[in-house]
Motif scaffolding. Structure first.
Motif, PDB file in Angstrom:
ATOM      1  N   VAL A 119      39.186  26.290  52.039  1.00  0.00           N
ATOM      2  CA  VAL A 119      38.010  26.539  51.648  1.00  0.00           C
ATOM      3  C   VAL A 119      37.596  28.130  52.782  1.00  0.00           C
ATOM      4  CG1 VAL A 119      35.389  26.188  52.354  1.00  0.00           C
ATOM      5  CG2 VAL A 119      36.915  23.588  51.281  1.00  0.00           C
ATOM      6  N   LEU A 120      37.216  29.027  52.083  1.00  0.00           N
ATOM      7  CA  LEU A 120      36.466  30.608  52.598  1.00  0.00           C
ATOM      8  C   LEU A 120      34.811  30.018  52.652  1.00  0.00           C
ATOM      9  CD1 LEU A 120      39.427  32.776  51.242  1.00  0.00           C
ATOM     10  CD2 LEU A 120      39.415  30.956  53.375  1.00  0.00           C
ATOM     11  N   LEU A 121      34.967  30.961  54.017  1.00  0.00           N
ATOM     12  CA  LEU A 121      33.074  30.566  54.453  1.00  0.00           C
ATOM     13  C   LEU A 121      33.136  32.135  54.706  1.00  0.00           C
ATOM     14  CD1 LEU A 121      32.372  27.297  55.264  1.00  0.00           C
ATOM     15  CD2 LEU A 121      31.774  28.095  53.727  1.00  0.00           C
ATOM     16  N   VAL A 122      31.946  33.134  54.203  1.00  0.00           N
ATOM     17  CA  VAL A 122      31.339  33.997  53.903  1.00  0.00           C
ATOM     18  C   VAL A 122      30.654  34.731  56.277  1.00  0.00           C
ATOM     19  CG1 VAL A 122      29.990  36.260  54.167  1.00  0.00           C
ATOM     20  CG2 VAL A 122      31.267  35.064  52.552  1.00  0.00           C
ATOM     21  N   GLN A 123      31.225  35.295  57.292  1.00  0.00           N
ATOM     22  CA  GLN A 123      30.743  34.959  58.145  1.00  0.00           C
ATOM     23  C   GLN A 123      29.745  36.419  58.006  1.00  0.00           C
ATOM     24  OE1 GLN A 123      33.908  34.932  60.617  1.00  0.00           O
ATOM     25  NE2 GLN A 123      32.515  34.191  62.241  1.00  0.00           N
ATOM     26  N   ASN A 124      30.294  37.087  57.372  1.00  0.00           N
ATOM     27  CA  ASN A 124      29.013  38.750  57.690  1.00  0.00           C
ATOM     28  C   ASN A 124      29.845  39.453  55.954  1.00  0.00           C
ATOM     29  OD1 ASN A 124      32.054  39.575  58.011  1.00  0.00           O
ATOM     30  ND2 ASN A 124      31.705  39.142  60.219  1.00  0.00           N
ATOM     31  N   GLU A 125      29.163  40.700  56.217  1.00  0.00           N
ATOM     32  CA  GLU A 125      29.180  41.344  55.334  1.00  0.00           C
ATOM     33  C   GLU A 125      30.584  41.886  54.771  1.00  0.00           C
ATOM     34  OE1 GLU A 125      27.748  46.088  53.229  1.00  0.00           O
ATOM     35  OE2 GLU A 125      27.623  45.174  54.988  1.00  0.00           O
ATOM     36  N   ALA A 126      31.311  42.703  56.226  1.00  0.00           N
ATOM     37  CA  ALA A 126      33.125  42.595  55.452  1.00  0.00           C
ATOM     38  C   ALA A 126      34.215  41.188  55.368  1.00  0.00           C
ATOM     39  CB  ALA A 126      33.930  42.463  57.283  1.00  0.00           C
ATOM     40  N   GLY A 127      33.349  39.906  55.612  1.00  0.00           N
ATOM     41  CA  GLY A 127      33.397  38.592  54.784  1.00  0.00           C
ATOM     42  C   GLY A 127      33.783  39.059  53.384  1.00  0.00           C
ATOM     43  N   TYR A 128      32.126  39.328  53.248  1.00  0.00           N
ATOM     44  CA  TYR A 128      31.353  38.681  51.750  1.00  0.00           C
ATOM     45  C   TYR A 128      32.630  39.803  51.078  1.00  0.00           C
ATOM     46  CZ  TYR A 128      29.186  39.185  47.280  1.00  0.00           C
ATOM     47  OH  TYR A 128      28.042  38.613  46.470  1.00  0.00           O
ATOM     48  N   ARG A 129      33.094  40.991  51.629  1.00  0.00           N
ATOM     49  CA  ARG A 129      33.862  42.128  51.027  1.00  0.00           C
ATOM     50  C   ARG A 129      35.025  41.161  50.738  1.00  0.00           C
ATOM     51  NH1 ARG A 129      31.913  47.168  50.408  1.00  0.00           N
ATOM     52  NH2 ARG A 129      29.994  47.761  51.024  1.00  0.00           N
ATOM     53  N   ASN A 130      35.252  40.754  51.187  1.00  0.00           N
ATOM     54  CA  ASN A 130      36.759  39.706  51.173  1.00  0.00           C
ATOM     55  C   ASN A 130      36.611  39.309  50.635  1.00  0.00           C
ATOM     56  OD1 ASN A 130      38.958  41.856  52.857  1.00  0.00           O
ATOM     57  ND2 ASN A 130      37.702  41.432  55.297  1.00  0.00           N
ATOM     58  N   LEU A 131      36.022  38.347  50.769  1.00  0.00           N
ATOM     59  CA  LEU A 131      36.596  37.456  49.375  1.00  0.00           C
ATOM     60  C   LEU A 131      36.121  37.555  48.061  1.00  0.00           C
ATOM     61  CD1 LEU A 131      36.351  34.063  49.400  1.00  0.00           C
ATOM     62  CD2 LEU A 131      33.977  34.120  49.817  1.00  0.00           C
ATOM     63  N   MET A 132      34.715  38.342  48.179  1.00  0.00           N
ATOM     64  CA  MET A 132      35.025  38.953  46.303  1.00  0.00           C
ATOM     65  C   MET A 132      36.475  39.070  46.214  1.00  0.00           C
ATOM     66  SD  MET A 132      31.352  41.548  46.363  1.00  0.00           S
ATOM     67  CE  MET A 132      32.364  42.419  47.415  1.00  0.00           C
ATOM     68  N   LYS A 133      37.219  40.237  47.415  1.00  0.00           N
ATOM     69  CA  LYS A 133      38.804  40.867  46.955  1.00  0.00           C
ATOM     70  C   LYS A 133      39.261  39.584  46.339  1.00  0.00           C
ATOM     71  CE  LYS A 133      39.216  44.653  47.621  1.00  0.00           C
ATOM     72  NZ  LYS A 133      39.053  46.099  46.461  1.00  0.00           N
ATOM     73  N   LEU A 134      39.518  38.881  47.558  1.00  0.00           N
ATOM     74  CA  LEU A 134      39.975  37.155  47.023  1.00  0.00           C
ATOM     75  C   LEU A 134      39.828  37.069  45.711  1.00  0.00           C
ATOM     76  CD1 LEU A 134      40.417  35.751  50.790  1.00  0.00           C
ATOM     77  CD2 LEU A 134      42.179  37.165  49.611  1.00  0.00           C
ATOM     78  N   SER A 135      38.649  36.209  45.352  1.00  0.00           N
ATOM     79  CA  SER A 135      38.621  36.204  43.668  1.00  0.00           C
ATOM     80  C   SER A 135      38.426  36.663  42.333  1.00  0.00           C
ATOM     81  CB  SER A 135      36.945  35.850  44.225  1.00  0.00           C
ATOM     82  OG  SER A 135      36.694  34.987  42.797  1.00  0.00           O
ATOM     83  N   SER A 136      38.755  38.033  43.346  1.00  0.00           N
ATOM     84  CA  SER A 136      38.601  38.692  42.023  1.00  0.00           C
ATOM     85  C   SER A 136      40.478  38.785  41.601  1.00  0.00           C
ATOM     86  CB  SER A 136      38.665  40.455  42.291  1.00  0.00           C
ATOM     87  OG  SER A 136      36.730  40.105  42.391  1.00  0.00           O
ATOM     88  N   LYS A 137      41.289  39.284  42.730  1.00  0.00           N
ATOM     89  CA  LYS A 137      43.019  39.227  42.829  1.00  0.00           C
ATOM     90  C   LYS A 137      43.129  37.712  41.840  1.00  0.00           C
ATOM     91  CE  LYS A 137      45.273  40.612  45.670  1.00  0.00           C
ATOM     92  NZ  LYS A 137      45.670  42.205  45.729  1.00  0.00           N
ATOM     93  N   ALA A 138      42.413  36.587  41.970  1.00  0.00           N
ATOM     94  CA  ALA A 138      43.154  35.675  41.760  1.00  0.00           C
ATOM     95  C   ALA A 138      42.434  35.187  40.385  1.00  0.00           C
ATOM     96  CB  ALA A 138      42.226  34.251  42.397  1.00  0.00           C
ATOM     97  N   PHE A 139      41.711  35.847  39.693  1.00  0.00           N
ATOM     98  CA  PHE A 139      41.749  36.308  38.248  1.00  0.00           C
ATOM     99  C   PHE A 139      42.285  36.750  37.481  1.00  0.00           C
ATOM    100  CE2 PHE A 139      37.491  33.730  39.473  1.00  0.00           C
ATOM    101  CZ  PHE A 139      37.791  32.717  38.594  1.00  0.00           C
ATOM    102  N   LEU A 140      42.508  38.273  38.083  1.00  0.00           N
ATOM    103  CA  LEU A 140      42.787  39.254  37.608  1.00  0.00           C
ATOM    104  C   LEU A 140      44.071  39.585  37.774  1.00  0.00           C
ATOM    105  CD1 LEU A 140      40.604  41.911  38.163  1.00  0.00           C
ATOM    106  CD2 LEU A 140      40.021  40.886  36.539  1.00  0.00           C
ATOM    107  N   GLU A 141      45.143  38.989  38.761  1.00  0.00           N
ATOM    108  CA  GLU A 141      46.349  38.983  38.994  1.00  0.00           C
ATOM    109  C   GLU A 141      47.373  37.669  38.249  1.00  0.00           C
ATOM    110  OE1 GLU A 141      46.903  41.352  42.785  1.00  0.00           O
ATOM    111  OE2 GLU A 141      45.538  42.276  41.916  1.00  0.00           O
ATOM    112  N   THR A 142      46.630  36.488  38.408  1.00  0.00           N
ATOM    113  CA  THR A 142      48.031  35.300  38.415  1.00  0.00           C
ATOM    114  C   THR A 142      48.390  35.256  37.272  1.00  0.00           C
ATOM    115  OG1 THR A 142      45.801  33.892  40.072  1.00  0.00           O
ATOM    116  CG2 THR A 142      47.182  32.869  38.192  1.00  0.00           C
ATOM    117  N   GLU A 143      49.459  34.545  36.925  1.00  0.00           N
ATOM    118  CA  GLU A 143      49.776  34.850  35.624  1.00  0.00           C
ATOM    119  C   GLU A 143      49.106  34.069  34.822  1.00  0.00           C
ATOM    120  OE1 GLU A 143      54.346  33.822  36.404  1.00  0.00           O
ATOM    121  OE2 GLU A 143      54.494  34.975  37.624  1.00  0.00           O
TER     122      GLU A 143
END
Length: 563
Positions: free
Chosen positions: A91-115
């Protein structure tokens, strides 16, 4: 009235598709009724509901906590061939704007790059690279640490916990869950000892999928729908009645021997006080460093002169067009939308040069002389007495929205050109969500209950079918006498309809909007999380926010209709 001293940090909304049974607005209302100062949404692998949930929470005076239940590829098996084991969860929870940007990046990578064929997931190296601003919970019973404890590998569990501690220094909590499951009881003592030995705080979570005990049977049917299984099948995924939105009192009582695990939920809520920002419309620069308002004036005036020449409009007949053009330009520039007109005109003109048929224009956009001058439309607004104010009006601030028709067979060529022109990482489709509608949910529930097809079909046909204005089950029960009689006179049919009523309107699947495309001025995953069906790697990525919520995130929609 004092706030409750517990906050739910692990909740699956209806955006955990065919898994969660809580709509965002309903979840916020539950938290408000329970006097909880905050509540988290941690949908499985996605941020589909982040903007919507945050908006409802803010309006209700409840602090939204943005999170995600992320799947992480097992560290020692990332490169292994063949069948891979299920990933671990965190479970990942957003603390601040940097965290929100990173969570968007991680969720995007999961959908776009998973085999293809695998559930969307990220690697441990992805996690480490994008951990800033995020707080982590160890993942409960599906986490890596617990997996090792269940396999009686205490040393491996400690190594895993140390790895997470290194990725999230001062931001890692060890999750304790008590849903009455045997596995939970088996590992709890070892997990608590491990947390204390590692000097890590404990946190109590309840894995919430539905509102209360009265929703349990309907949610169980929802899981069967998702799995293509039957309610009476013993070998399928199940949750318990404990996976509901428990009150703070229930949670305090459940963890009365570990009060710090309850108190830490409030600590986490205080550390995660962040909301996704609402942004004004963001468009790519049409010409870097240029005054787009002046560029639009020049192109529109030049285009109008070409229309005059083509249509032999001369003398005094020109004045109404020139006056209307200047009026519209003033409104467009004042409202900040010259770039929108320039971008639309450019890709339409490209399509026409490539002999791709383009429609003459329809909808309110056909009332614009500027659009006509730029060849966005081919209808003379003054000839047909069309009003510009229906399209853009300073008194009613909204984005312009041209409905642009392209030849269906060549529409993809235009989108490909736009991606090449503005950047493949800056152009995306818009997600849509399929719902369990009245007739469909009856058929689905009837199937998982094992009812005869003919019986369910007869009930379905008693629900009026009006695609233009869909009828809900509740409305059908009220208006259709024969359906009401079946409901009152047959316990099996009553059960079918009662369960269907509880599930109607929940999201079933994700797809993409038939026409909507967004174009950004930067990589889109810096503004919104992205989605793609992992089994269709060639498809255009889509925003994880639907059409209603993608604009508050700062993106402008362009309609590429195929006819």
């Amino acid at each position: 009235m004092p706030f409750a001293d517990f906050v739910h940090l692990r909740v699956h909304s209806a955006y955990s598709l065919s898994e969660g049974a809580l709509k965002p607005k309903q979840l916020v209302e539950l938290a408000r009724r329970q006097q909880m100062p905050a509540v988290a949404v941690t949908d499985t692998g996605n941020l589909f509901g982040a903007m919507e949930f945050s908006g409802y929470a803010k309006d209700a005076g409840v602090q939204p906590i943005i999170g995600c239940l992320m799947s992480v590829t097992r560290p020692d098996e990332q490169e292994g061939p063949g069948q891979r084991p299920a990933p671990d969860q965190l479970v990942l929870l957003v603390q601040n704007e940097a965290g929100y940007r990173n969570l968007m990046k991680l969720s995007s990578k999961a959908f776009l790059e998973t085999e293809p064929g695998l559930m969307p997931q990220i690697s441990v190296s992805d996690l480490a690279a994008h951990a800033d601003g995020l707080l982590a919970l160890t993942g409960g019973m599906a986490g890596e640490v617990v997996r090792h404890l269940l396999e009686n590998r205490a040393d491996a569990a400690r190594i895993s916990l140390d790895r997470l501690k290194g990725i999230f220094p001062g931001r890692l909590y060890v999750e304790i869950q008590r849903h009455g499951l045997a596995d939970e009881n088996q590992i709890e003592e070892g997990l608590i000892e491990l947390a204390y030995a590692s000097d890590l705080p404990l946190i109590a979570t309840n894995d919430v999928f539905f509102s209360d005990e009265g929703m349990f049977a309907a949610h169980d049917a929802l899981l069967c729908i998702a799995q293509g299984s039957y309610v009476d099948n013993p070998d399928r995924r199940r949750v318990t009645q404990e996976h509901r939105f428990k009150s703070a009192r229930e949670m305090r009582e459940l963890f009365r021997d570990l009060p710090e695990a309850i108190e830490n939920t409030l600590v986490v809520a205080q550390r995660c006080a962040f909301m996704p920002p609402a942004r004004k419309p963001i468009l790519p620069a049409f010409v870097e460093g240029a005054d787009e308002g002046q560029v639009l004036r020049e192109k529109a005036r030049e285009g109008l002169e070409q229309r005059f020449a083509t249509l032999s409009i001369k003398g005094d007949a020109r004045k109404p067009y020139l006056d209307r053009l200047e009026f519209e330009l003033g409104v467009i520039i004042q409202m900040g939308f010259p770039g929108y007109f320039l971008i639309v005109a450019e890709f339409i003109q490209w399509a026409k040069k490539e002999s791709i048929p383009v429609g003459p224009g329809r909808g309110s956009g056909a009332g614009s002389v500027v659009a006509w001058s730029l060849t966005i439309t081919d209808l003379d607004p003054l000839r047909f007495n069309l009003l510009f104010e229906r399209f853009l009006n300073p008194e009613r601030v909204s984005m312009p929205d041209f409905d642009i028709d392209f030849c269906q067979d060549k529409r993809d060529q235009v989108i490909r050109y736009v991606r090449d022109e503005y950047g493949h990482d800056r152009v995306a489709a818009i997600i849509t969500f399929g719902k369990l509608q009245a007739r469909a949910v009856l058929r689905d529930v009837g199937r998982v209950l094992g009812m005869p097809y003919g019986q369910v079909d007869r009930i379905c046909k008693l629900v009026p079918n009006n695609p233009a204005k869909p009828v809900t089950l509740a409305q059908a029960l009220e208006s259709e006498q024969l359906l009401k009689e079946q409901y009152s006179g047959d316990e099996e049919i009553k059960r079918l309809i009662d369960l269907a009523l509880q599930l109607e309107g929940l999201y079933r699947n994700a797809s993409t909007h038939a026409a909507g495309v967004v174009i950004g001025d930067r990589p889109l995953d810096e503004l919104v999380p992205l989605y793609r069906d992992t089994d269709n790697k060639e498809s255009l990525p889509a925003t994880q926010f639907n059409m209603k919520w993608v604009e508050p995130a700062g993106l402008v929609k362009f309609d590429f209709l195929g006819l």
